[in-house]
Design a protein around this motif. Structure first.
Motif, short mmCIF file in Angstrom:
data_model
loop_
_atom_site.label_atom_id
_atom_site.label_comp_id
_atom_site.label_asym_id
_atom_site.label_seq_id
_atom_site.Cartn_x
_atom_site.Cartn_y
_atom_site.Cartn_z
N SER A 1 0.84 -1.20 0.00
CA SER A 1 0.00 0.00 0.00
C SER A 1 0.88 1.26 0.00
O SER A 1 1.91 1.29 0.67
CB SER A 1 -0.86 -0.05 1.27
N LYS A 2 0.47 2.26 -0.76
CA LYS A 2 1.27 3.49 -0.83
C LYS A 2 0.38 4.71 -0.60
O LYS A 2 -0.64 4.86 -1.26
CB LYS A 2 1.95 3.61 -2.19
N ALA A 3 0.80 5.57 0.32
CA ALA A 3 0.05 6.81 0.57
C ALA A 3 0.64 7.92 -0.28
O ALA A 3 1.82 8.22 -0.17
CB ALA A 3 0.14 7.17 2.05
N VAL A 4 -0.17 8.50 -1.17
CA VAL A 4 0.37 9.56 -2.03
C VAL A 4 0.07 10.96 -1.51
O VAL A 4 0.73 11.92 -1.90
CB VAL A 4 -0.16 9.46 -3.49
N GLU A 5 -0.91 11.05 -0.61
CA GLU A 5 -1.30 12.36 -0.08
C GLU A 5 -0.08 13.09 0.50
O GLU A 5 0.66 12.53 1.30
CB GLU A 5 -2.38 12.16 1.00
N GLY A 6 0.14 14.29 0.04
CA GLY A 6 1.25 15.09 0.58
C GLY A 6 2.59 14.87 -0.10
O GLY A 6 3.50 15.66 0.07
#
Ligand code: TRP
Length: 329
Positions: free
Chosen positions: A231-236
């Motif tokens: 899983s990868k968080a792209v926000e920010g």
């Protein structure tokens, strides 16, 4: 245009020192152009300000033409807004002198641009020292009330307000007090390495570079080595910020939730981002390239704009001269 806004003028300037990058577009051009729909606007190319650091005639002239084509391609509408080159309206320098005579030296010594130059051991010229006075004249000459700028220029607009106040304290209610308008959500656009996008960090994406260069730049955005499945968080992140600014909210939400789910690598994400940015920019780029070929048209656009700017400037300047008893009995 609604009547309540008819007399609230908006003004902003951009220095002519090279072509624009995506950070300039998102942070300055795009938010400034939003005002066109509701308010009378003035936009200008601050070539007199470029004289403090740029000493190459050809670069300055090219940069003015380039900025002219860029702003027009991005949607500046000269049937609504006034668009001109600062040096075509000599009233800017005249008002600068008047302001300098009601301004203490200590005020100018506090200006960031000057302080930074001195701290870095640069031999600052008088032009750099009086930079905030010229910028104040730019604003006050048109009774501008709203000045959309990046965070780095906030201090300068506050100084313009202070100078106008000092002038009025001496000569009466002559000058209109302006206010900076800073769009919080686009304050900092990250560069390819995640730091603020800036020419001095060499981490920019030029707004109208070729698709090949755009691709190279986007694929060089710094990402970590999270495996494809994870899983990868792209926000920010830089990637997320660009995606958000160049697509609809829905498309961005869909993208960020697919990234969170896992199974999409950074390579996929970059390819998607490239498609999104290119779809947005390519019509603007095509128009820019067309305009950039037509130098007589660009020059005519700016000189027509200067005529319209001069009309307003002349009447404000007359008020100023009269209040001081110079060039007017
Ligand atoms: N100093 C601004 C900059 O570096 C450019 C500028 C010159 C400006 N005169 C102005 C911005 C007047 C707003 C209003 O970006």
């Amino acid at each position: 245009m609604t009547s309540a806004h008819q007399h609230v003028r908006v003004l902003t300037g951009i220095r002519s020192t090279g072509s624009l990058h995506i950070g300039n577009y998102l942070g300055t051009v795009k938010p400034a152009l939003v005002w066109q729909k509701t308010h009378p606007c003035l936009f200008f190319i601050a070539d007199l300000h470029s004289l403090t650091s740029l000493r190459d005639r050809t670069l300055r002239v090219d940069s003015c033409l380039d900025l002219c084509a860029t702003w027009l391609a991005c949607g500046l509408d000269t049937s609504q807004s006034i668009f001109f080159r600062q040096s075509d309206v000599p009233a800017h320098t005249e008002l600068t002198w008047y302001l300098s005579c009601v301004t203490g030296v200590g005020m100018l010594e506090k200006a960031h641009a000057f302080k930074d130059a001195v701290e870095n051991g640069l031999d600052a010229n008088m032009g750099l020292f009086s930079y905030p006075l010229l910028m104040s004249a730019d604003i006050l000459l048109y009774d501008a009330r709203i000045v959309p700028v990046g965070k780095d220029q906030k201090q300068h607009v506050e100084m313009a307000r202070d100078f106008a106040g000092s002038f009025n304290a001496v000569y009466g209610e002559v000058l209109v007090l302006p206010e900076a308008c800073i769009q919080e959500d686009v304050m900092i656009i990250p560069g390819l390495d995640g730091r603020k996008m800036s020419k001095s960090y060499n981490n920019t994406i030029p707004l109208f570079c070729s698709v090949d260069e755009l691709k190279r730049k986007i694929f060089s955005i710094t990402t970590d080595s999270t495996p494809l499945e994870a899983s990868k968080a792209v926000e920010g992140t830089a990637l997320g910020v660009f995606y958000k600014h160049f697509s609809s909210e829905e498309t961005y939400k869909d993208f960020s939730s697919r990234m969170l789910k896992g199974g999409l690598g950074w390579g996929h994400a970059k390819q998607e981002l490239l498609d999104v940015i290119d779809a947005y920019i390519s019509p603007l780029r095509a128009y820019y390239n067309e305009l950039r070929q037509d130098v007589p048209f660009l020059k005519k656009t700016l000189s027509d704009g200067a005529e319209r700017a001069h009309e307003i400037a002349a009447s404000v300047l007359q008020r100023v001269r009269h209040s001081m008893g110079v060039a007017s009995w």
